[in-house]
Design an enzyme around this catalytic site. Structure first.
Site, PDB file in Angstrom:
ATOM      1  N   THR A 131     -13.439 -42.944  -2.081  1.00  0.00           N
ATOM      2  CA  THR A 131     -13.946 -44.223  -1.584  1.00  0.00           C
ATOM      3  C   THR A 131     -12.821 -45.229  -1.365  1.00  0.00           C
ATOM      4  O   THR A 131     -11.776 -45.152  -2.035  1.00  0.00           O
ATOM      5  CB  THR A 131     -14.945 -44.796  -2.617  1.00  0.00           C
ATOM      6  OG1 THR A 131     -15.267 -46.133  -2.267  1.00  0.00           O
ATOM      7  CG2 THR A 131     -14.365 -44.810  -4.031  1.00  0.00           C
ATOM      8  N   ASP A 132     -13.082 -46.201  -0.495  1.00  0.00           N
ATOM      9  CA  ASP A 132     -12.101 -47.287  -0.316  1.00  0.00           C
ATOM     10  C   ASP A 132     -12.072 -48.217  -1.530  1.00  0.00           C
ATOM     11  O   ASP A 132     -11.155 -49.034  -1.668  1.00  0.00           O
ATOM     12  CB  ASP A 132     -12.389 -48.075   0.967  1.00  0.00           C
ATOM     13  CG  ASP A 132     -13.763 -48.738   1.007  1.00  0.00           C
ATOM     14  OD1 ASP A 132     -14.559 -48.563   0.054  1.00  0.00           O
ATOM     15  OD2 ASP A 132     -14.047 -49.438   1.994  1.00  0.00           O
ATOM     16  N   GLU A 133     -13.088 -48.119  -2.414  1.00  0.00           N
ATOM     17  CA  GLU A 133     -13.135 -49.046  -3.555  1.00  0.00           C
ATOM     18  C   GLU A 133     -11.966 -48.859  -4.515  1.00  0.00           C
ATOM     19  O   GLU A 133     -11.683 -49.729  -5.328  1.00  0.00           O
ATOM     20  CB  GLU A 133     -14.472 -48.915  -4.304  1.00  0.00           C
ATOM     21  CG  GLU A 133     -15.644 -49.245  -3.407  1.00  0.00           C
ATOM     22  CD  GLU A 133     -16.897 -49.691  -4.143  1.00  0.00           C
ATOM     23  OE1 GLU A 133     -16.837 -49.903  -5.367  1.00  0.00           O
ATOM     24  OE2 GLU A 133     -17.922 -49.842  -3.475  1.00  0.00           O
ATOM     25  N   TYR A 156     -17.139 -47.713 -11.695  1.00  0.00           N
ATOM     26  CA  TYR A 156     -17.273 -46.694 -10.635  1.00  0.00           C
ATOM     27  C   TYR A 156     -15.926 -46.465  -9.948  1.00  0.00           C
ATOM     28  O   TYR A 156     -15.453 -45.318  -9.851  1.00  0.00           O
ATOM     29  CB  TYR A 156     -18.330 -47.129  -9.602  1.00  0.00           C
ATOM     30  CG  TYR A 156     -18.247 -46.347  -8.301  1.00  0.00           C
ATOM     31  CD1 TYR A 156     -18.620 -45.006  -8.243  1.00  0.00           C
ATOM     32  CD2 TYR A 156     -17.776 -46.953  -7.122  1.00  0.00           C
ATOM     33  CE1 TYR A 156     -18.524 -44.281  -7.053  1.00  0.00           C
ATOM     34  CE2 TYR A 156     -17.679 -46.240  -5.938  1.00  0.00           C
ATOM     35  CZ  TYR A 156     -18.054 -44.900  -5.901  1.00  0.00           C
ATOM     36  OH  TYR A 156     -17.946 -44.197  -4.727  1.00  0.00           O
ATOM     37  N   LYS A 160     -13.462 -43.123  -9.811  1.00  0.00           N
ATOM     38  CA  LYS A 160     -13.068 -42.440  -8.575  1.00  0.00           C
ATOM     39  C   LYS A 160     -11.537 -42.444  -8.432  1.00  0.00           C
ATOM     40  O   LYS A 160     -10.946 -41.445  -8.003  1.00  0.00           O
ATOM     41  CB  LYS A 160     -13.710 -43.113  -7.351  1.00  0.00           C
ATOM     42  CG  LYS A 160     -15.212 -42.961  -7.245  1.00  0.00           C
ATOM     43  CD  LYS A 160     -15.691 -41.525  -7.066  1.00  0.00           C
ATOM     44  CE  LYS A 160     -15.368 -40.945  -5.723  1.00  0.00           C
ATOM     45  NZ  LYS A 160     -15.998 -39.589  -5.547  1.00  0.00           N
TER      46      LYS A 160
END
Ligand code: NAD
Ligand code: DAU
Length: 350
Positions: A131-133, A156, A160
């Site tokens: 993810t870009d997060e 989260y 990741k």
């Protein structure tokens, strides 16, 4: 002939990836491995479940014995790993579940791949979907590139980021053939209605309050899920071992503007007077640690592999709203928790 395990294939993005691979590659065998958590739903795959090149195996990637047996039984050539706990708000309530599935589960798969593919790393591939997060948050300007330093803020995104580091560590330490991609927010059909877009559609439809965190000023970069699945296909087949790609739609929206747009679309579709749905917008307490802005620079993917988004946001949102309005039963089953019934009826005794 390739045998590919796709983890998390009963979830939102995973089901689109499974469908694409089953339909486009009849010579491959696609094995969907999924625990069927609250987010996993085999009803997402009814159109392809009887295809001869598709199989479903229920199991938990945290369970080492299960993973080892899976590799022994199936002898896969590749893994496309999507299984994860994916919802930021849930990670704030139960961080350990995210560590278990997203970190420990990923390391279990890496270990099994490392052991089972010894001597043939050049003919196998571990593709990790991220993810870009992991990049944290942007201010008013700039975009995330593949060189942006990791700076996760939620449990989260921390889980990741950790899994991404393990994937790269296995490439660098053991020479496992890995690729990784970091994508922005997806939207489209089969999206679990705890996430902003399907939650808003469902609530507007039912004339329930639409919760907008803080002042609705946070910005997300939205991508049509089928464009993400196509990017995964291209990267899986063409990326060099050890490479990373950012995937995004170049499509930034402030949450409040997006919700107002959805309200306007639904006013028309539901024959409501203009402005009626917008009255449902309710500002609520902000998410803790809420990242302000995400924006992906996907230039590398375009230049190296020729991928660009296939449809506009207007088209994608219209299709998405139509899909949710046409699939009331799916929505009803998902929100009432009855979708697990599908597994029991269709698969448990197979
Ligand atoms: P999802 O929550 O819809 O689906 C996750 C799937 O994983 C479910 O089918 C669930 O049953 C399965 N799963 C969960 N724990 C498992 C376990 N321990 N063992 C086996 N299966 C398990 O998630 P999604 O939105 O489809 O996201 C898929 C992947 O893409 C995730 O890795 C996520 O981090 C990543 N991603 C998501 C987005 C997005 O916008 N949704 C964007 C970028 C990256
Ligand atoms: O950026 C990629 C990520 O996008 C993925 O890695 C995650 O798995 C996926 O869940 C998604 O994370 P977000 O937190 O961005 O998505 P969510 O739909 O939960 O929220 C989108 C924005 O809307 C965010 O700024 C929070 C806000 N929001 C969300 C909900 C659920 C609201 O204002 N109200 C809500 O009720």
């Amino acid at each position: 002939m390739q045998k590919i395990i796709i983890t998390g294939g009963a979830g939102f993005i995973g089901s689109h990836v499974v469908r694409r691979f089953v339909k486009n590659y009849p010579d491959y065998t696609i094995i969907n491995v999924d625990k069927l958590t609250y987010a996993g739903n085999l009803a997402n795959l009814t159109d392809i479940e009887d295809e001869p090149n598709y199989r479903f195996v229920k199991g938990d990637i945290v369970d080492i014995a299960f993973i080892n047996q899976l590799f022994a039984d199936e002898q896969p050539d590749a893994i496309i790993h999507l299984a994860a706990e994916s919802h930021v708000d849930r990670s704030i309530v139960s961080p350990l579940e995210f560590v278990m599935t997203n970190v420990v589960g990923t390391v279990n798969l890496l270990n099994a791949a490392r052991e089972n593919w010894k001597g043939r790393y050049d003919q196998t591939r571990f593709y990790h979907i991220s993810t870009d997060e992991v990049y944290g948050t942007l201010g008013d300007t700039g975009m995330f590139t593949e060189e942006t330093a990791y700076d996760p803020h939620s449990p989260y995104s921390a889980s990741k980021a950790s899994s991404d580091h393990f994937v790269r560590a296995y490439q660098d330490t053991y020479g496992l053939n890995t690729v990784l991609s970091n994508c922005s927010n997806n939207y489209g059909s089969y999206h679990f209605p705890e996430k902003l877009i399907p939650l808003a559609i469902n609530n507007i439809k039912q004339s329930k309050p639409v919760p907008v965190y803080g002042k609705g000023e946070n910005i997300r970069d939205w991508l049509w899920v089928e464009d993400h699945a196509r990017a995964i296909d291209v990267i899986f087949h063409k990326a060099k071992a050890g490479s990373t790609y950012n995937i995004g739609g170049h499509n930034e929206w402030k949450n409040i503007d997006l919700i107002n747009l959805l309200c306007a679309i639904l006013d028309k579709k539901l024959n409501r007077p203009a402005g009626e749905s917008a009255r449902l917008i309710t500002f609520v307490t902000d998410r803790a640690g809420h990242d302000l802005r995400y924006a992906i620079d996907a230039t590398k993917l375009k230049n190296d592999l020729g991928w660009v988004p296939g449809i506009t946001f207007e088209e994608g949102l219209e299709k998405t709203v139509d899909w949710y309005l046409a699939n009331e039963e799916w929505l009803e089953n998902v929100t009432s928790g009855h979708y697990q019934q599908y597994y029991n009826e269709q698969y448990a005794n197979r």
